[in-house]
Design a protein around this motif. Structure first.
Motif, PDB file in Angstrom:
ATOM      1  N   ALA A  38      32.617  28.620  31.181  1.00  0.00           N
ATOM      2  CA  ALA A  38      33.437  29.084  32.575  1.00  0.00           C
ATOM      3  C   ALA A  38      33.861  30.905  32.132  1.00  0.00           C
ATOM      4  O   ALA A  38      33.756  31.677  33.159  1.00  0.00           O
ATOM      5  CB  ALA A  38      34.544  28.438  32.768  1.00  0.00           C
ATOM      6  N   LEU A  42      32.373  33.687  34.888  1.00  0.00           N
ATOM      7  CA  LEU A  42      33.451  34.377  35.752  1.00  0.00           C
ATOM      8  C   LEU A  42      33.178  36.098  35.218  1.00  0.00           C
ATOM      9  O   LEU A  42      33.293  36.651  36.288  1.00  0.00           O
ATOM     10  CB  LEU A  42      34.817  33.819  35.321  1.00  0.00           C
ATOM     11  N   THR A  45      30.223  37.587  36.935  1.00  0.00           N
ATOM     12  CA  THR A  45      30.280  37.848  38.494  1.00  0.00           C
ATOM     13  C   THR A  45      31.447  38.873  38.488  1.00  0.00           C
ATOM     14  O   THR A  45      31.040  39.942  39.520  1.00  0.00           O
ATOM     15  CB  THR A  45      31.098  36.657  38.977  1.00  0.00           C
ATOM     16  N   ARG A 214      36.182  29.732  40.580  1.00  0.00           N
ATOM     17  CA  ARG A 214      35.991  29.573  39.100  1.00  0.00           C
ATOM     18  C   ARG A 214      37.201  29.561  38.331  1.00  0.00           C
ATOM     19  O   ARG A 214      37.462  29.102  37.179  1.00  0.00           O
ATOM     20  CB  ARG A 214      35.159  31.030  38.653  1.00  0.00           C
ATOM     21  N   GLN A 217      38.613  26.450  36.416  1.00  0.00           N
ATOM     22  CA  GLN A 217      37.936  26.014  35.246  1.00  0.00           C
ATOM     23  C   GLN A 217      38.396  26.726  33.986  1.00  0.00           C
ATOM     24  O   GLN A 217      38.449  26.259  33.119  1.00  0.00           O
ATOM     25  CB  GLN A 217      36.371  25.948  35.481  1.00  0.00           C
TER      26      GLN A 217
END
Length: 414
Positions: A38, A42, A45, A214, A217
């Motif tokens: 995760a 993240l 992005t 996101r 998580q």
């Protein structure tokens, strides 16, 4: 059709891999994998800074700048990715909830941040050059590599949080080899335009959506432990089944409404996609107590209540998702971003308040509230700027049958 296949492949592969991962890793192992990947997902992005979109825009306007734009974008994101990787490494212990072995997995995922960003730049270049075949090949390859690696490791009895993390992080990098043919299409090129100005305007608007999708998580392991995250990830996988349909409708609606504004078509699309998602969600919700323990493993039966809340969140969020596409198509993407920003703040606050005591159920409840908020804010904004009644997005009308036929014809043509 090539583009459609490329877009669907990652979602289909993720759904196919979910039961394999759950059965092989168990609740805690599945949570450890999610905790390890995760932060990587993240960070990839967030570290884009809108540069890939800016590169696509610049190259689409003038192919002569493709070579230098690609090099400049790679240089910018190499720096941003390195910073993001360092931040993830420094926070690894916190993100892992103090577990040193899990912290090592988080740091392993961080090593793939820069390569994954580089693949994103190549994807942007291909899109600017209209090389959609390469984009589809990369997406299908990445999905196939990850699913194939997970299946092969499981069959060999070697699927662990470590090997699954390697497969997840390496798949997009291996898929980037699909862009090798670009080398012959770039040439020397003209001077590249600035990328950060245009890109940052897009990036700021997308941050809230990323956080909404996101951040729960990323925060769950330090707040509630890896086992709670394992249950929640499976619940998310289940809730994505009705989401695939609504996402397709949203994308078609955006294109159609940008070409020609039509309030009746827009609201009919929202109602029909919501009704279809509700039908799928009802089947999933009613039957999942019977098949979740079989498909994912007995330990994941406890994920059913959280999955139920997430399915409701997906279904109730569909009308607002279509309204958000309408806002963007009509020149108001900032209003959609504002809806996501408000929802993201509320979601983070609720995650911090609910997850420590309620685990996966708390995270699902936070997502439900955030989804309802962003959805209805989008509809409210559309009423303000376009005069579309909020009530027009809910329920089913007799005329919707004819609209469904027209929508199916549009999808078939596309």
């Amino acid at each position: 059709m090539t583009t459609v296949v490329g877009n669907l492949a990652p979602a289909v592969a993720a759904l196919a891999a979910a039961p394999i991962l759950a059965q092989s890793l168990g609740v805690t192992g599945r949570g450890e994998l999610a905790a390890a990947t995760a932060p990587f997902l993240l960070a990839v992005t967030l570290a884009t800074l809108g540069v890939p979109e800016s590169a696509t825009y610049a190259i689409a306007r003038s192919r002569a700048v493709a070579a230098r734009t690609t090099r400049r974008a790679l240089a910018i994101l190499a720096g941003a990715g390195a910073v993001a990787a360092v931040v993830v490494v420094l926070l690894a212990g916190v993100l892992a909830g103090g577990d040193p072995d899990l912290a090592s997995l988080v740091m392993l995922g961080a090593a793939a941040i820069v390569p994954a960003l580089a693949v994103g730049v190549l994807r942007a270049t291909a899109a600017g050059l209209q090389a959609w075949g390469l984009v589809a090949r990369e997406r299908v390859t990445g999905a196939a590599v990850r699913l194939g690696a997970v299946a092969a490791l499981a069959a060999a009895g070697a699927l662990t949080p470590l090997t699954a993390t390697v497969a997840t992080a390496a798949a997009p990098v291996v898929a980037g080899l699909a862009y090798l043919p670009l080398r012959g299409r770039l040439g020397t090129g003209a001077v590249a335009p600035p990328l950060l100005g245009y890109g940052l305007r897009l990036w700021v608007g997308s941050l809230s959506g990323v956080l909404l999708a996101r951040v729960d998580q990323v925060l769950m392991t330090p707040l509630a432990g890896a086992a709670a995250l394992g249950l929640y990830v499976v619940a998310v996988n289940i809730s994505e089944v009705p989401l695939v349909l609504s996402a397709a409708v949203r994308d078609v609606t955006f294109s159609a409404d940008a070409a020609a504004r039509d309030d009746a078509r827009l609201t009919a699309s929202a109602r029909l996609s919501a009704a279809a998602s509700a039908a799928v969600g009802l089947v999933v919700g009613v039957t999942m107590p019977a098949w979740v323990p079989v498909v994912f493993g007995a330990g994941f039966a406890a994920s059913v209540p959280a999955a139920g809340l997430l399915v409701v969140a997906v279904v109730l969020g569909v009308p607002g998702s279509v309204a958000g596409a309408g806002l963007s198509a009509r020149g108001h993407p900032g209003l959609r971003s504002a809806s996501l920003a408000v929802a993201a703040v509320v979601n983070v606050v609720l995650v911090l308040l609910l997850v420590p005591a309620h685990g996966a159920i708390g995270a699902a409840a936070a997502t439900l509230v955030g989804s309802l908020l962003s959805s209805n804010l989008n509809i409210w904004w559309l009423r303000r700027v376009a005069g579309v009644p909020m009530s027009a997005f809910y329920g089913v009308r007799r005329s919707d049958g004819r609209a469904a036929v027209r929508a199916l014809r549009t999808v078939r043509r596309r």
